[in-house]
Design a protein around this motif. Sequence first.
Motif: not given
Length: 93
Positions: A2-11
Amino acid sequence: VGEQVTLKCSFRSSSPITESLTIDWTYRPFTSGQMETIFHYQSVPYPTTVGKFKERITWVGNVAKGDASIAIQSPVPSDNGTFICSVRNPPDA
């Protein structure tokens, strides 16, 4: 759920960031199934327009800071799977 989820990705890149930089997020469900591209970035974000993530993906990254993260709205248990972030910044491989 139900809540927004952030998928992290750094480069990191040894080359300057240009409009040639591309980011692709792909997804494969745990239950088996085809791998699908759910997000593409080249100068501007291109969230998918088809499939289960249609109209649910938001770009939250900042390429100048080496951030290629996305957010998924209203996640549900059936979204469970493998998410892969691929960043290419030519001439880096």
